[in-house]
Write a protein that holds these residues in place. Structure first.
Motif, PDB file in Angstrom:
ATOM      1  N   SER A 117       0.825  -1.214   0.000  1.00  0.00           N
ATOM      2  CA  SER A 117       0.000   0.000   0.000  1.00  0.00           C
ATOM      3  C   SER A 117       0.860   1.265   0.000  1.00  0.00           C
ATOM      4  CB  SER A 117      -0.942   0.012   1.209  1.00  0.00           C
ATOM      5  OG  SER A 117      -0.153  -0.017   2.375  1.00  0.00           O
ATOM      6  N   LYS A 118       2.143   1.124   0.376  1.00  0.00           N
ATOM      7  CA  LYS A 118       2.992   2.318   0.486  1.00  0.00           C
ATOM      8  C   LYS A 118       4.278   2.114  -0.322  1.00  0.00           C
ATOM      9  CE  LYS A 118       4.570   5.180   4.394  1.00  0.00           C
ATOM     10  NZ  LYS A 118       4.405   6.462   3.863  1.00  0.00           N
ATOM     11  N   TYR A 119       4.639   3.111  -1.102  1.00  0.00           N
ATOM     12  CA  TYR A 119       5.871   3.056  -1.908  1.00  0.00           C
ATOM     13  C   TYR A 119       6.695   4.318  -1.665  1.00  0.00           C
ATOM     14  CZ  TYR A 119       4.012  -0.957  -4.372  1.00  0.00           C
ATOM     15  OH  TYR A 119       3.530  -2.211  -4.659  1.00  0.00           O
ATOM     16  N   ASP A 120       7.991   4.216  -1.908  1.00  0.00           N
ATOM     17  CA  ASP A 120       8.799   5.439  -1.880  1.00  0.00           C
ATOM     18  C   ASP A 120       8.367   6.341  -3.037  1.00  0.00           C
ATOM     19  OD1 ASP A 120      10.340   4.548   0.263  1.00  0.00           O
ATOM     20  OD2 ASP A 120      11.752   3.505  -1.062  1.00  0.00           O
ATOM     21  N   ALA A 121       8.193   5.705  -4.206  1.00  0.00           N
ATOM     22  CA  ALA A 121       7.844   6.499  -5.399  1.00  0.00           C
ATOM     23  C   ALA A 121       6.833   5.752  -6.251  1.00  0.00           C
ATOM     24  CB  ALA A 121       9.091   6.785  -6.218  1.00  0.00           C
ATOM     25  N   ILE A 122       5.868   6.503  -6.770  1.00  0.00           N
ATOM     26  CA  ILE A 122       4.946   5.940  -7.769  1.00  0.00           C
ATOM     27  C   ILE A 122       5.124   6.743  -9.047  1.00  0.00           C
ATOM     28  CG2 ILE A 122       2.533   5.568  -8.408  1.00  0.00           C
ATOM     29  CD1 ILE A 122       1.891   5.022  -5.502  1.00  0.00           C
ATOM     30  N   ILE A 123       5.257   6.003 -10.149  1.00  0.00           N
ATOM     31  CA  ILE A 123       5.427   6.647 -11.456  1.00  0.00           C
ATOM     32  C   ILE A 123       4.177   6.366 -12.275  1.00  0.00           C
ATOM     33  CG2 ILE A 123       6.831   6.695 -13.563  1.00  0.00           C
ATOM     34  CD1 ILE A 123       9.195   5.705 -11.796  1.00  0.00           C
ATOM     35  N   ILE A 124       3.529   7.420 -12.762  1.00  0.00           N
ATOM     36  CA  ILE A 124       2.347   7.219 -13.614  1.00  0.00           C
ATOM     37  C   ILE A 124       2.810   7.281 -15.060  1.00  0.00           C
ATOM     38  CG2 ILE A 124      -0.004   7.948 -14.146  1.00  0.00           C
ATOM     39  CD1 ILE A 124      -0.123   9.377 -11.482  1.00  0.00           C
ATOM     40  N   GLY A 125       2.721   6.142 -15.757  1.00  0.00           N
ATOM     41  CA  GLY A 125       3.167   6.055 -17.156  1.00  0.00           C
ATOM     42  C   GLY A 125       4.348   5.107 -17.286  1.00  0.00           C
TER      43      GLY A 125
ATOM     44  N   THR B 260       3.430  10.646 -18.197  1.00  0.00           N
ATOM     45  CA  THR B 260       2.298  10.217 -19.025  1.00  0.00           C
ATOM     46  C   THR B 260       2.420  10.612 -20.491  1.00  0.00           C
ATOM     47  OG1 THR B 260       1.233  12.203 -18.179  1.00  0.00           O
ATOM     48  CG2 THR B 260       0.553  10.125 -17.196  1.00  0.00           C
ATOM     49  N   GLY B 261       3.526  11.243 -20.890  1.00  0.00           N
ATOM     50  CA  GLY B 261       3.741  11.545 -22.304  1.00  0.00           C
ATOM     51  C   GLY B 261       2.824  12.643 -22.823  1.00  0.00           C
ATOM     52  N   GLY B 262       2.744  12.727 -24.174  1.00  0.00           N
ATOM     53  CA  GLY B 262       1.950  13.780 -24.808  1.00  0.00           C
ATOM     54  C   GLY B 262       0.621  13.243 -25.323  1.00  0.00           C
ATOM     55  N   LEU B 263      -0.003  14.005 -26.208  1.00  0.00           N
ATOM     56  CA  LEU B 263      -1.347  13.670 -26.677  1.00  0.00           C
ATOM     57  C   LEU B 263      -1.371  12.870 -27.972  1.00  0.00           C
ATOM     58  CD1 LEU B 263      -2.952  17.180 -26.012  1.00  0.00           C
ATOM     59  CD2 LEU B 263      -3.412  15.059 -24.746  1.00  0.00           C
ATOM     60  N   SER B 264      -0.208  12.710 -28.600  1.00  0.00           N
ATOM     61  CA  SER B 264      -0.234  12.078 -29.924  1.00  0.00           C
ATOM     62  C   SER B 264      -0.455  10.572 -29.830  1.00  0.00           C
ATOM     63  CB  SER B 264       1.053  12.387 -30.672  1.00  0.00           C
ATOM     64  OG  SER B 264       2.143  12.079 -29.877  1.00  0.00           O
ATOM     65  N   PHE B 265      -1.085  10.046 -30.837  1.00  0.00           N
ATOM     66  CA  PHE B 265      -1.442   8.629 -30.935  1.00  0.00           C
ATOM     67  C   PHE B 265      -2.300   8.167 -29.740  1.00  0.00           C
ATOM     68  CE2 PHE B 265       0.517   6.113 -34.432  1.00  0.00           C
ATOM     69  CZ  PHE B 265       0.898   7.200 -35.203  1.00  0.00           C
TER      70      PHE B 265
ATOM     71  N   GLY C 242      -2.518   4.843 -25.999  1.00  0.00           N
ATOM     72  CA  GLY C 242      -2.600   5.107 -24.556  1.00  0.00           C
ATOM     73  C   GLY C 242      -2.383   6.566 -24.185  1.00  0.00           C
ATOM     74  N   ALA C 243      -2.154   7.431 -25.193  1.00  0.00           N
ATOM     75  CA  ALA C 243      -1.890   8.841 -24.864  1.00  0.00           C
ATOM     76  C   ALA C 243      -3.130   9.468 -24.223  1.00  0.00           C
ATOM     77  CB  ALA C 243      -1.524   9.604 -26.132  1.00  0.00           C
ATOM     78  N   SER C 244      -2.889  10.323 -23.234  1.00  0.00           N
ATOM     79  CA  SER C 244      -3.999  11.027 -22.585  1.00  0.00           C
ATOM     80  C   SER C 244      -3.488  12.363 -22.066  1.00  0.00           C
ATOM     81  CB  SER C 244      -4.546  10.208 -21.410  1.00  0.00           C
ATOM     82  OG  SER C 244      -3.743  10.404 -20.255  1.00  0.00           O
ATOM     83  N   GLY C 245      -4.422  13.225 -21.711  1.00  0.00           N
ATOM     84  CA  GLY C 245      -4.030  14.525 -21.167  1.00  0.00           C
ATOM     85  C   GLY C 245      -3.923  14.504 -19.649  1.00  0.00           C
ATOM     86  N   PHE C 246      -3.842  13.312 -19.054  1.00  0.00           N
ATOM     87  CA  PHE C 246      -3.888  13.189 -17.599  1.00  0.00           C
ATOM     88  C   PHE C 246      -2.724  13.925 -16.925  1.00  0.00           C
ATOM     89  CE2 PHE C 246      -3.603  10.432 -13.644  1.00  0.00           C
ATOM     90  CZ  PHE C 246      -4.709  11.009 -13.046  1.00  0.00           C
ATOM     91  N   GLY C 247      -1.559  13.862 -17.520  1.00  0.00           N
ATOM     92  CA  GLY C 247      -0.393  14.528 -16.942  1.00  0.00           C
ATOM     93  C   GLY C 247      -0.617  16.030 -16.825  1.00  0.00           C
TER      94      GLY C 247
ATOM     95  N   ILE D   7       8.509  14.237 -16.065  1.00  0.00           N
ATOM     96  CA  ILE D   7       9.604  13.825 -16.968  1.00  0.00           C
ATOM     97  C   ILE D   7       9.054  13.487 -18.358  1.00  0.00           C
ATOM     98  CG2 ILE D   7      11.167  12.950 -15.179  1.00  0.00           C
ATOM     99  CD1 ILE D   7      10.093  10.128 -15.744  1.00  0.00           C
ATOM    100  N   GLY D   8       9.934  13.498 -19.357  1.00  0.00           N
ATOM    101  CA  GLY D   8       9.568  13.061 -20.706  1.00  0.00           C
ATOM    102  C   GLY D   8       8.759  14.089 -21.468  1.00  0.00           C
ATOM    103  N   GLU D   9       7.897  13.574 -22.328  1.00  0.00           N
ATOM    104  CA  GLU D   9       7.184  14.425 -23.283  1.00  0.00           C
ATOM    105  C   GLU D   9       6.089  15.280 -22.652  1.00  0.00           C
ATOM    106  OE1 GLU D   9       6.111  12.167 -26.864  1.00  0.00           O
ATOM    107  OE2 GLU D   9       4.623  13.728 -27.236  1.00  0.00           O
ATOM    108  N   VAL D  10       5.648  14.945 -21.442  1.00  0.00           N
ATOM    109  CA  VAL D  10       4.601  15.752 -20.799  1.00  0.00           C
ATOM    110  C   VAL D  10       5.112  17.172 -20.531  1.00  0.00           C
ATOM    111  CG1 VAL D  10       5.138  15.203 -18.368  1.00  0.00           C
ATOM    112  CG2 VAL D  10       2.764  15.629 -19.050  1.00  0.00           C
TER     113      VAL D  10
END
Ligand code: FDA
Length: 407
Positions: free
Chosen positions: A9-17, A167-172, A176-181, A378-381
């Motif tokens: 239930s607990k992590y040092d870090a969670i990465i979305i994407g 979570t990257g950008g909006l392309s494609f 799985g691309a989304s505007g969530f980031g 990080i990344g394209e977001v």
């Protein structure tokens, strides 16, 4: 192949994407002994890596340097690119004996399949003790009483000290691309730089297509210029307009309403060449001499459209019949041929998204938010976009690696 380690239930870090930057960040932090969970809502991880480079992933570029990136703050990418270089990623690829080759202009591609890159990232994550889950949708993010991030997802509730948005950008969107980031950024007070599709084919209006649709599939090496940028590579005619590497490159600098200038005979002094044709082949037709530099179909099509139609008499004008002024006009028309796109193919076909999370409030050293401790982007977001040729993956690796040292 998500790692099947049991969830806590607990992590040092969670990465979305679980894309390029997220996996690189996870393995770097994991090797530092951090307890890391990576969540991705798609049914498979690393989907964009798999389809990239025509299935052979152009994973980096030997000539990576900040000049190949677009951003409101062109300095932001410098530090990370210097701390995790193309040679560092190449060394990782070599560690897994993934065969690669340099295609052109420093672009390194897998010999076999892009999946090799995903496999090596997953293998590194496994060795580093990272937990990865696909089909994991984040429903809400809140700060709890101990200033940790509390995430509610469809696979359970989790908390962490460091939350990484990868979570990257909006392309494609199909990958799985989304505007969530961007939503997360705004939730925590970050500003966004307007997003638009980049590295994207142009569409042309009906009048233009009437002349050129029959060239669909034809390509030719040209120089394309717009807003002070020039690229020399192939243009490709399509059913809806134009594509090919030169068009993808220049599309990142194009704005609606702009005209792109095409030089059909790059690397040649066109006026000098035309003058030599007058001397050596005075009885040749214009379309015939042009086909020394391009396919016959293309030279014919160019000569029956726009300014060239009148100048060349539909391509039939004999070279000897040009006055010196007309010869100069012809040289200018071939060197500065106007292409006015009516739009782009949009996110459905764009390789990347220009704009994104404003870098002004993100540390270029740690990638941590300057206004929300423990939140990383990080990344394209982020508002950092590479030119075509492996630069976008190199940004994902570099930013992921650097953040992975601080989460
Ligand atoms: P990336 O897109 O890799 O990963 C983001 C991840 O976040 C995805 O797995 C997605 O499913 C997940 N996600 C999104 N929303 C979520 C949510 N709400 N919840 C959970 N997860 C979520 N670049 C290059 O250098 N060389 C190349 O050859 C190519 N080729 C190429 C081809 C095509 C067709 C495309 C579309 C793109 C390329 N690119 C490229 C660009 C490159 O793929 C891109 O820049 C990087 O993958 C960006 O890495 P990120 O980690 O930022 O995002």
């Amino acid at each position: 192949m998500p790692l099947t380690r049991a969830l806590q239930s607990k992590y040092d870090a969670i990465i979305i994407g679980a894309g390029a930057s997220g996996l690189m960040c996870a393995l770097t932090a994991g090797y530092r002994g951090r307890n890391v969970l990576v969540l991705d809502h798609a049914n498979k991880i690393g989907k964009k890596i798999i389809i990239s480079g025509g299935g052979r992933c152009n994973f980096t570029n030997l000539y990576t340097e900040p000049a190949h990136y677009l951003s409101n703050n062109t300095h932001f990418c410098k530090s990370a690119l210097a701390r995790f270089t193309q040679w560092d990623f190449q060394a990782l690829v070599d560690k897994y004996q993934v065969a690669w080759h340099e295609k052109t202009l420093g672009q390194l591609f897998c010999d076999n399949r892009s999946q090799d890159i995903v496999d090596l990232l997953v293998s590194e994550c496994r060795d580093a003790g990272v937990t990865i889950r696909a089909r994991a949708c984040v429903e809400s993010i809140k700060l709890n009483d101990s200033s940790d991030y509390a995430l509610v997802t469809n696979i359970g509730e989790f908390s962490c000290q460091s939350l990484v948005v990868a979570t990257g950008g909006l392309s494609f969107p199909t990958m799985g691309a989304s505007g969530f980031g961007y939503q997360i950024a705004e939730q925590f007070g970050h500003e966004l730089i307007e997003q638009k599709p980049a590295l994207v084919p142009f569409i042309m209006d009906q009048a233009w297509l009437k002349h050129f649709i029959e060239l669909s599939g034809v390509s030719s090496e040209v120089v394309a210029s717009c807003n002070g940028q020039s690229f020399r590579e192939n243009i490709l005619f399509t059913h809806r307009g134009v594509s090919g590497p030169v068009i993808l490159q220049i599309s990142s600098y194009w704005k609606p309403g702009d005209t792109v200038s095409i030089n059909w005979i790059p690397g040649t002094d066109i006026h000098d060449w035309l003058k030599s044709c007058v001397k050596q082949r005075p009885k040749a037709q214009t379309a015939t001499i042009l086909s020394e530099h391009m396919t016959k179909r293309l030279s014919q099509a160019l000569c029956v459209q726009g300014q060239l139609r009148l100048l060349t008499d539909n391509g039939q004008k004999l070279v000897a019949l040009y006055t010196s002024t007309e010869l100069e006009d012809l040289a200018i028309a071939l060197e500065n041929w106007p292409l006015k796109p009516s739009g782009t193919e949009g996110y459905k076909k764009a390789e990347v998204t220009l704009g994104g999370v404003d870098t002004a409030k993100v540390s270029s050293k740690t990638f941590e938010s300057r206004i929300q401790p423990g939140l990383f982007f990080i990344g394209e977001v982020l508002d950092v976009t590479g030119q075509l040729g492996g630069f976008n993956f190199q940004w994902a690796w570099a930013s992921g690696h650097c953040a992975g040292q601080y989460i």
